[in-house]
Every structure is written in structure tokens, then in C-alpha cells.
Motif scaffolding. Structure first.
Motif, PDB file in Angstrom:
ATOM      1  N   PHE A   1     145.160 -54.325 109.506  1.00 57.50           N
ATOM      2  CA  PHE A   1     144.455 -54.578 108.258  1.00 57.50           C
ATOM      3  C   PHE A   1     144.229 -56.079 108.107  1.00 57.50           C
ATOM      4  CE2 PHE A   1     146.651 -50.549 107.237  1.00 57.50           C
ATOM      5  CZ  PHE A   1     145.528 -49.790 106.899  1.00 57.50           C
ATOM      6  N   PRO A   2     143.173 -56.463 107.371  1.00 59.89           N
ATOM      7  CA  PRO A   2     142.915 -57.891 107.176  1.00 59.89           C
ATOM      8  C   PRO A   2     143.953 -58.544 106.276  1.00 59.89           C
ATOM      9  CG  PRO A   2     141.381 -56.559 105.874  1.00 59.89           C
ATOM     10  CD  PRO A   2     142.158 -55.613 106.731  1.00 59.89           C
ATOM     11  N   ILE A   3     144.279 -59.794 106.610  1.00 60.07           N
ATOM     12  CA  ILE A   3     145.080 -60.638 105.725  1.00 60.07           C
ATOM     13  C   ILE A   3     144.269 -61.918 105.509  1.00 60.07           C
ATOM     14  CG2 ILE A   3     147.316 -59.637 106.344  1.00 60.07           C
ATOM     15  CD1 ILE A   3     147.755 -62.011 108.246  1.00 60.07           C
ATOM     16  N   ALA A   4     144.877 -62.983 105.066  1.00 60.95           N
ATOM     17  CA  ALA A   4     144.144 -64.211 104.736  1.00 60.95           C
ATOM     18  C   ALA A   4     143.497 -64.842 105.974  1.00 60.95           C
ATOM     19  CB  ALA A   4     145.096 -65.200 104.071  1.00 60.95           C
ATOM     20  N   VAL A   5     142.538 -65.718 105.694  1.00 60.82           N
ATOM     21  CA  VAL A   5     141.826 -66.564 106.680  1.00 60.82           C
ATOM     22  C   VAL A   5     141.380 -65.817 107.940  1.00 60.82           C
ATOM     23  CG1 VAL A   5     142.695 -68.777 105.855  1.00 60.82           C
ATOM     24  CG2 VAL A   5     144.032 -67.568 107.554  1.00 60.82           C
ATOM     25  N   GLY A   6     140.831 -64.624 107.749  1.00 58.03           N
ATOM     26  CA  GLY A   6     140.236 -63.898 108.859  1.00 58.03           C
ATOM     27  C   GLY A   6     141.213 -63.345 109.880  1.00 58.03           C
ATOM     28  N   GLN A   7     142.505 -63.319 109.551  1.00 56.13           N
ATOM     29  CA  GLN A   7     143.513 -62.805 110.470  1.00 56.13           C
ATOM     30  C   GLN A   7     143.847 -61.347 110.106  1.00 56.13           C
ATOM     31  OE1 GLN A   7     144.541 -65.011 113.124  1.00 56.13           O
ATOM     32  NE2 GLN A   7     142.731 -65.899 112.167  1.00 56.13           N
ATOM     33  N   THR A   8     144.713 -60.735 110.911  1.00 51.04           N
ATOM     34  CA  THR A   8     145.081 -59.338 110.647  1.00 51.04           C
ATOM     35  C   THR A   8     146.589 -59.163 110.736  1.00 51.04           C
ATOM     36  OG1 THR A   8     144.872 -58.762 112.999  1.00 51.04           O
ATOM     37  CG2 THR A   8     142.931 -58.407 111.607  1.00 51.04           C
ATOM     38  N   ILE A   9     147.081 -58.127 110.058  1.00 47.81           N
ATOM     39  CA  ILE A   9     148.434 -57.630 110.315  1.00 47.81           C
ATOM     40  C   ILE A   9     148.265 -56.590 111.415  1.00 47.81           C
ATOM     41  CG2 ILE A   9     148.264 -55.947 108.415  1.00 47.81           C
ATOM     42  CD1 ILE A   9     151.308 -56.130 108.109  1.00 47.81           C
ATOM     43  N   SER A  10     149.007 -56.739 112.501  1.00 44.89           N
ATOM     44  CA  SER A  10     148.800 -55.892 113.673  1.00 44.89           C
ATOM     45  C   SER A  10     149.085 -54.426 113.378  1.00 44.89           C
ATOM     46  CB  SER A  10     149.695 -56.345 114.827  1.00 44.89           C
ATOM     47  OG  SER A  10     149.268 -57.593 115.327  1.00 44.89           O
ATOM     48  N   GLN A  11     148.442 -53.575 114.152  1.00 45.16           N
ATOM     49  CA  GLN A  11     148.700 -52.142 114.130  1.00 45.16           C
ATOM     50  C   GLN A  11     150.188 -51.903 114.425  1.00 45.16           C
ATOM     51  OE1 GLN A  11     146.415 -50.251 117.189  1.00 45.16           O
ATOM     52  NE2 GLN A  11     147.233 -48.207 116.786  1.00 45.16           N
ATOM     53  N   PRO A  12     150.864 -51.033 113.685  1.00 40.23           N
ATOM     54  CA  PRO A  12     152.288 -50.780 113.944  1.00 40.23           C
ATOM     55  C   PRO A  12     152.593 -50.422 115.403  1.00 40.23           C
ATOM     56  CG  PRO A  12     151.692 -49.834 111.840  1.00 40.23           C
ATOM     57  CD  PRO A  12     150.416 -50.321 112.457  1.00 40.23           C
ATOM     58  N   TYR A  13     151.723 -49.653 116.030  1.00 38.53           N
ATOM     59  CA  TYR A  13     151.944 -49.308 117.442  1.00 38.53           C
ATOM     60  C   TYR A  13     151.983 -50.560 118.307  1.00 38.53           C
ATOM     61  CZ  TYR A  13     151.188 -47.519 122.153  1.00 38.53           C
ATOM     62  OH  TYR A  13     151.302 -47.272 123.496  1.00 38.53           O
ATOM     63  N   THR A  14     151.090 -51.505 118.024  1.00 41.35           N
ATOM     64  CA  THR A  14     151.058 -52.757 118.800  1.00 41.35           C
ATOM     65  C   THR A  14     152.352 -53.543 118.597  1.00 41.35           C
ATOM     66  OG1 THR A  14     148.649 -52.836 118.523  1.00 41.35           O
ATOM     67  CG2 THR A  14     149.731 -54.869 119.214  1.00 41.35           C
ATOM     68  N   VAL A  15     152.803 -53.626 117.346  1.00 40.69           N
ATOM     69  CA  VAL A  15     154.067 -54.323 117.035  1.00 40.69           C
ATOM     70  C   VAL A  15     155.228 -53.660 117.781  1.00 40.69           C
ATOM     71  CG1 VAL A  15     155.722 -54.832 115.182  1.00 40.69           C
ATOM     72  CG2 VAL A  15     153.265 -55.164 114.801  1.00 40.69           C
ATOM     73  N   ALA A  16     155.280 -52.332 117.707  1.00 41.90           N
ATOM     74  CA  ALA A  16     156.359 -51.591 118.376  1.00 41.90           C
ATOM     75  C   ALA A  16     156.282 -51.760 119.893  1.00 41.90           C
ATOM     76  CB  ALA A  16     156.277 -50.115 117.996  1.00 41.90           C
ATOM     77  N   TYR A  17     155.089 -51.718 120.432  1.00 45.34           N
ATOM     78  CA  TYR A  17     154.882 -51.826 121.879  1.00 45.34           C
ATOM     79  C   TYR A  17     155.371 -53.181 122.392  1.00 45.34           C
ATOM     80  CZ  TYR A  17     152.304 -51.049 126.294  1.00 45.34           C
ATOM     81  OH  TYR A  17     151.950 -50.867 127.613  1.00 45.34           O
ATOM     82  N   GLN A  18     154.917 -54.260 121.740  1.00 44.76           N
ATOM     83  CA  GLN A  18     155.345 -55.600 122.164  1.00 44.76           C
ATOM     84  C   GLN A  18     156.853 -55.774 121.983  1.00 44.76           C
ATOM     85  OE1 GLN A  18     152.317 -58.338 120.141  1.00 44.76           O
ATOM     86  NE2 GLN A  18     152.385 -59.142 122.213  1.00 44.76           N
ATOM     87  N   SER A  19     157.382 -55.280 120.862  1.00 47.17           N
ATOM     88  CA  SER A  19     158.820 -55.411 120.595  1.00 47.17           C
ATOM     89  C   SER A  19     159.631 -54.673 121.656  1.00 47.17           C
ATOM     90  CB  SER A  19     159.151 -54.877 119.207  1.00 47.17           C
ATOM     91  OG  SER A  19     158.439 -55.578 118.204  1.00 47.17           O
ATOM     92  N   GLN A  20     159.162 -53.493 122.050  1.00 43.62           N
ATOM     93  CA  GLN A  20     159.860 -52.714 123.076  1.00 43.62           C
ATOM     94  C   GLN A  20     159.840 -53.440 124.426  1.00 43.62           C
ATOM     95  OE1 GLN A  20     159.926 -48.314 123.147  1.00 43.62           O
ATOM     96  NE2 GLN A  20     158.600 -48.460 124.934  1.00 43.62           N
ATOM     97  N   LEU A  21     158.684 -54.024 124.782  1.00 44.89           N
ATOM     98  CA  LEU A  21     158.588 -54.750 126.059  1.00 44.89           C
ATOM     99  C   LEU A  21     159.514 -55.969 126.097  1.00 44.89           C
ATOM    100  CD1 LEU A  21     154.773 -54.818 127.007  1.00 44.89           C
ATOM    101  CD2 LEU A  21     156.583 -53.402 127.980  1.00 44.89           C
ATOM    102  N   LEU A  22     159.791 -56.548 124.931  1.00 43.98           N
ATOM    103  CA  LEU A  22     160.655 -57.741 124.880  1.00 43.98           C
ATOM    104  C   LEU A  22     162.111 -57.433 125.226  1.00 43.98           C
ATOM    105  CD1 LEU A  22     159.533 -59.769 121.734  1.00 43.98           C
ATOM    106  CD2 LEU A  22     159.426 -60.518 124.112  1.00 43.98           C
ATOM    107  N   GLU A  23     162.517 -56.158 125.057  1.00 39.71           N
ATOM    108  CA  GLU A  23     163.911 -55.763 125.332  1.00 39.71           C
ATOM    109  C   GLU A  23     164.896 -56.675 124.583  1.00 39.71           C
ATOM    110  OE1 GLU A  23     164.133 -55.823 129.633  1.00 39.71           O
ATOM    111  OE2 GLU A  23     163.022 -53.943 129.798  1.00 39.71           O
ATOM    112  N   ILE A  24     164.725 -56.721 123.274  1.00 42.57           N
ATOM    113  CA  ILE A  24     165.525 -57.600 122.411  1.00 42.57           C
ATOM    114  C   ILE A  24     166.993 -57.200 122.418  1.00 42.57           C
ATOM    115  CG2 ILE A  24     165.943 -58.249 119.991  1.00 42.57           C
ATOM    116  CD1 ILE A  24     163.547 -59.663 121.149  1.00 42.57           C
ATOM    117  N   LYS A  25     167.838 -58.208 122.564  1.00 45.06           N
ATOM    118  CA  LYS A  25     169.284 -58.028 122.402  1.00 45.06           C
ATOM    119  C   LYS A  25     169.711 -58.812 121.159  1.00 45.06           C
ATOM    120  CE  LYS A  25     170.083 -57.695 127.387  1.00 45.06           C
ATOM    121  NZ  LYS A  25     168.666 -57.847 127.765  1.00 45.06           N
ATOM    122  N   PRO A  26     170.782 -58.390 120.474  1.00 39.54           N
ATOM    123  CA  PRO A  26     171.244 -59.145 119.309  1.00 39.54           C
ATOM    124  C   PRO A  26     171.470 -60.619 119.671  1.00 39.54           C
ATOM    125  CG  PRO A  26     172.393 -57.052 119.440  1.00 39.54           C
ATOM    126  CD  PRO A  26     171.592 -57.175 120.708  1.00 39.54           C
TER     127      PRO A  26
END
Length: 219
Positions: free
Chosen positions: A58-83
Motif C-alpha cells: 500500500f502507498p505511504i508518504a513520498v511515493g513509497q510503499t509498505i511492502s506486501q506481507p508475503y515479501t516481508v515474510a520472504y525476505q525475513s525468512q531468507l535472513l535466517e534471523i537469530k536472537p
């Protein structure tokens, strides 16, 4: 205006979103739990309240967007985050992605080049919940050499090339998740830094991001 009320209805919509993400192949339970906990409607104008849990950007300020939840989840999963992973994020945007990583226990250092978005996030009271996020106004191509090295780097805009300065700020064995390409569609890459400073490259799915730009806007 943002609405800071998280109702049973919102929670139910989040549960449906998480079920949808599972169906699309997201398997990291910590990513799914972070998205389940995070009120995405807080990050959008209240006009989007009914749509906040659709799997859409969805659009946010200055022509930017809040990413699609799937995209956020996909990138987060690829990062393999540890505490306690120290993560550099390029492109704060709405700060939703940064909060997902913070929910997973990462220490997030996030850069935004648009002054209007940086200032908006500074005034966004919900973000005080996450002292493990540090916000910076600057050029993402430069990274944050003062705070390097990082365990992980995530780029949330379409990079025309792989920025060498960001590779140099990764620890040996550290990972960068970055969409690369100058067209409408980019290929998601995961880079792993080797001891000699070079990196291995894994290629994943296609996505469409706003372009990654240099410099700063709105100084």
C-alpha cells in the motif's frame, strides 16, 4: 491518522494472513509469529484499516510503499534471523519490516533516505516499543560503517547492482538479502560473505520493489 486500537477483529485478520503466508510457503515459525503479533494497521493511514491485512503493498508518504506481507515474510525468512543478530536494513519506509525483525529479537539499524519518512517514524509512538531498533537518516548505498560489522543486511528496494560498501560491512559468514535488477521485476538474491571478502550467491524468486536511490531527500 493512525489508529492505535488492536481489536479481536484485527487479530483474527492477522491470523488469516498468517495462514495465507503458510499456504504460500513461509515456514519459519518465528517470522510467522512476528507477523501475527504486529498490528500492521498501525503502520497505515486509518483509511486502509479494512485492507491492512490483505497480502498487498500500500502507498505511504513520498511515493513509497509498505511492502506486501508475503515479501516481508520472504525476505525475513531468507535472513535466517537469530536472537541478537545485528541487522542493517536499507530503506526503513513505514518501519514495518524493521519491527518484524525486532519482534524476532534482532538488533536493527535501519537507514531511510527520505527525510519526511525518517521524521514521521521519529514521531510514531508505537515504535518506542522497540528499543532494539535504531533509526538513521542517510544514503543506503553507504551503509553504516561506524556500526559495522553486521550479521545480516536486508535491502528493501530494487538495487541496480550489489553495493560493495554493504558487502564490506558484513561479518564473515554474514548474509545479505537483496532484490537486484533495474527493470520492473527484480530477482531476490541471498549473498553469504566469505573469509576473503568475496561472497557466494543464491538466486530466489522474482519480486517488484521501488528503486534504490542514492543520496538523501528532503534535507
Amino acid at each position: 491518522m493512525r489508529r492505535f486500537e488492536d481489536t479481536y477483529r484485527h487479530k483474527g485478520l492477522r491470523k488469516k494472513l498468517v495462514d495465507h503466508l503458510k499456504e504460500k510457503g513461509i515456514t519459519d515459525e518465528r517470522v510467522l509469529d512476528a507477523i501475527l503479533q504486529l498490528p500492521r494497521h498501525y503502520f497505515l493511514d486509518s483509511a486502509f484499516d479494512d485492507k491492512a491485512y490483505e497480502d498487498k503493498a500500500f502507498p505511504i508518504a513520498v511515493g513509497q510503499t509498505i511492502s506486501q506481507p508475503y515479501t516481508v515474510a520472504y525476505q525475513s525468512q531468507l535472513l535466517e534471523i537469530k536472537p541478537f543478530d545485528k541487522v542493517l536494513e536499507i530503506g526503513t519506509g513505514s518501519a514495518y519490516q524493521a519491527c518484524v525483525l525486532a519482534e524476532m529479537g534482532a538488533q536493527v539499524f535501519t537507514i531511510e533516505r527520505q527525510k519526511a519518512l525518517f521524521d514521521q517514524n521519529r514521531g510514531f509512538s508505537y515504535l518506542k516499543k522497540y528499543p532494539n531498533i535504531k533509526f538513521f537518516y542517510g544514503d543506503g548505498f553507504e551503509g553504516l560503517p561506524t556500526y559495522a560489522p553486521f550479521d545480516k543486511v536486508i535491502v528493501t528496494a530494487a538495487a541496480p547492482f550489489i553495493p560493495e560498501k554493504l558487502i564490506s560491512q558484513l561479518k564473515t559468514g554474514g548474509k545479505m538479502v537483496i532484490p537486484v535488477g533495474e527493470g520492473v521485476v527484480q530477482r531476490m538474491l541471498r549473498l553469504t560473505k566469505k573469509a576473503d571478502g568475496s561472497y557466494s550467491e543464491e538466486v530466489f524468486d522474482n519480486f517488484s520493489f521501488v528503486p534504490m536511490l542514492g543520496g538523501r531527500e528532503g534535507t
